[in-house]
Write a protein that holds these residues in place. Sequence first.
Motif, PDB file in Angstrom:
ATOM      1  N   UNK A 103      -1.041   8.935 -11.392  1.00 30.86           N
ATOM      2  CA  UNK A 103       0.233   9.332 -11.986  1.00 30.86           C
ATOM      3  C   UNK A 103      -0.030   9.874 -13.399  1.00 30.86           C
ATOM      4  N   UNK A 104       0.460  11.083 -13.662  1.00 33.17           N
ATOM      5  CA  UNK A 104       0.148  11.738 -14.924  1.00 33.17           C
ATOM      6  C   UNK A 104       1.114  11.351 -16.043  1.00 33.17           C
ATOM      7  N   UNK A 105       1.399  10.024 -16.133  1.00 33.05           N
ATOM      8  CA  UNK A 105       2.140   9.436 -17.235  1.00 33.05           C
ATOM      9  C   UNK A 105       1.446   8.133 -17.617  1.00 33.05           C
TER      10      UNK A 105
ATOM     11  N   UNK B 193      10.287   6.429  -8.439  1.00 36.38           N
ATOM     12  CA  UNK B 193       9.480   7.457  -7.775  1.00 36.38           C
ATOM     13  C   UNK B 193       8.046   6.985  -7.576  1.00 36.38           C
ATOM     14  N   UNK B 194       7.524   6.224  -8.529  1.00 37.49           N
ATOM     15  CA  UNK B 194       6.178   5.667  -8.362  1.00 37.49           C
ATOM     16  C   UNK B 194       6.132   4.818  -7.103  1.00 37.49           C
ATOM     17  N   UNK B 195       7.090   3.916  -6.971  1.00 37.18           N
ATOM     18  CA  UNK B 195       7.114   3.010  -5.819  1.00 37.18           C
ATOM     19  C   UNK B 195       7.315   3.771  -4.509  1.00 37.18           C
ATOM     20  N   UNK B 196       8.306   4.648  -4.472  1.00 35.00           N
ATOM     21  CA  UNK B 196       8.632   5.320  -3.218  1.00 35.00           C
ATOM     22  C   UNK B 196       7.538   6.311  -2.811  1.00 35.00           C
TER      23      UNK B 196
ATOM     24  N   UNK C 129      -3.879   4.844 -10.519  1.00 37.01           N
ATOM     25  CA  UNK C 129      -4.293   5.029 -11.910  1.00 37.01           C
ATOM     26  C   UNK C 129      -3.251   5.853 -12.665  1.00 37.01           C
ATOM     27  N   UNK C 130      -3.284   5.706 -13.996  1.00 38.73           N
ATOM     28  CA  UNK C 130      -2.358   6.385 -14.888  1.00 38.73           C
ATOM     29  C   UNK C 130      -3.142   7.084 -15.991  1.00 38.73           C
TER      30      UNK C 130
ATOM     31  N   UNK D  95      -1.799   3.785   3.215  1.00 27.85           N
ATOM     32  CA  UNK D  95      -1.061   4.977   2.788  1.00 27.85           C
ATOM     33  C   UNK D  95      -1.690   5.722   1.637  1.00 27.85           C
ATOM     34  N   UNK D  96      -2.600   5.059   0.926  1.00 23.51           N
ATOM     35  CA  UNK D  96      -3.324   5.748  -0.141  1.00 23.51           C
ATOM     36  C   UNK D  96      -2.739   5.527  -1.523  1.00 23.51           C
ATOM     37  N   UNK D  97      -3.620   5.495  -2.507  1.00 29.30           N
ATOM     38  CA  UNK D  97      -3.209   5.359  -3.905  1.00 29.30           C
ATOM     39  C   UNK D  97      -2.912   6.747  -4.480  1.00 29.30           C
TER      40      UNK D  97
END
Length: 491
Positions: free
Chosen positions: A484-486, A211-214, A445-446, A479-481
């Motif tokens: 991710x809340x993990x 999901x991160x990649x897609x 960022x994470x 596409x933008x960064x």
Amino acid sequence: MLKMLTAAVLLAGASSAAAEPSSAASAELQKATAAYDKQDCPTVLASVTRLKKMPDYQQDDFVRRVTLEFSALCLAEAGDKDAAYADALRATQMAGTGNGVWGVRLDGESRAKNWPALVTSFEAVAKERPLMLNQISLGWLNYVDLELRRANETALRRRYLALLADGSYWPEEPGGSTEGFRMRYALLLADAGEQDKADSIARLLTTPSLLISLSLDPRFRPVFGETLDLRATTERHLAQARTQIGRFPNAIRPVIDVAQDLRLLGRPKEALAALHAIEPAIKSDAPLSDREDNVIWWWDQISRAHYTNGDVPAALAALRTASAIKEDDAPNVSQTINLANLQLTTGDSAGAIQTIASLDTSDGAASPYGIMQVVGVRGCANHRLGNQPAADEDLAYARAHTTDSPSTLTSLLLCRGDLEGAAADMIARLENADQRHGALEELSTFEAPPNALPRDPVVAAYGKLRARSDVQAAARKAGGTRHFNIQESGF
């Protein structure tokens, strides 16, 4: 090893025969069956030779099919792959052929790289014997997909991935999942302009890394929105992973998956508890079904959990154990690289050089990607130790082989303090359709780790890279960064 045909299979086939075989053919089939039960292939093949000369072989479909099955399986066991495939192909064109012979057919077409025939065979298996498809090794299925991609067989690859993305397929393997196939199928559909179909597949995904990649692909941005709640997704994935432990109680992989999700959620102590629950079995001769494939990765996950928990010595010790375990009697390349990388990122450049020196990257054991990881660790460590000629040599190699691992050159430039060069390299990656997803993930960022960890200077340098206006502009255009809340998965 190919599955042996049993007397039960022969009896099941006999009930559908149009006529009773002759007494001579029946007697020879019984001899072949008895020899099969003893795994005595020379005797079986002697019976096959006699059966092929009998009138029944030409006149009785049952005798012909079973003779061909015996022949294909035993020839495969004997190493005569071409002859085995020829008989398997004949047998599988008849009704009632067993799964083992279909395996010989698939293997023969794969070895010959006969991709049109192989995909057609997979389609037949999926339609006529879906339970067999579920039992095929994920490693082999992924190999076929990789070979189709390398051969630029896009149309065939689409047909193949459609089978593995379908809801009727589910691998009977500890920790097995269809999600990697589904993601690749979604990307192929998007490439073909069929975004609605691609989106429907993307909505089925639950694996955080996918999901991160897609979600960083502009084509799928509307599916996931601007505020993707990956923590909630990871919690759901964790619940699914825990059910796999109950389903495969003697397997390692489901425990690794549970620990991975717990780490992503910032719960390393729980991850360690889950991993330690099977430690007695790991360290004994307990019959774990996937020991050969996953014991190394159990140690790797132990290391990652200790590191996330703030215990660097324990993390290093676990990787030393993992790196000492050979893979197919060859040096453990992946874990040796991981150990050297952790030594580098925690301030032991000399130790990293010593660890990497134990690897011989000229013997073919390391992949092109693996070689680039060696180059990245060694090049940065040599720079920090003042061994500049050696560091320059590794930088030159990374420039010449950037497609093998695009992030390696960026990291090496940041390690050397070349922020301008790293920015130019990152912008070029963001403009490259094949590399932009990885670049966007590096710039995303994470959540902060739950414990204070040794600060690698390259991590701080990435912060400076993210802050540059030219890199930010290129990232927006690509596409933008995201945030991710993990936790990040790596060290």
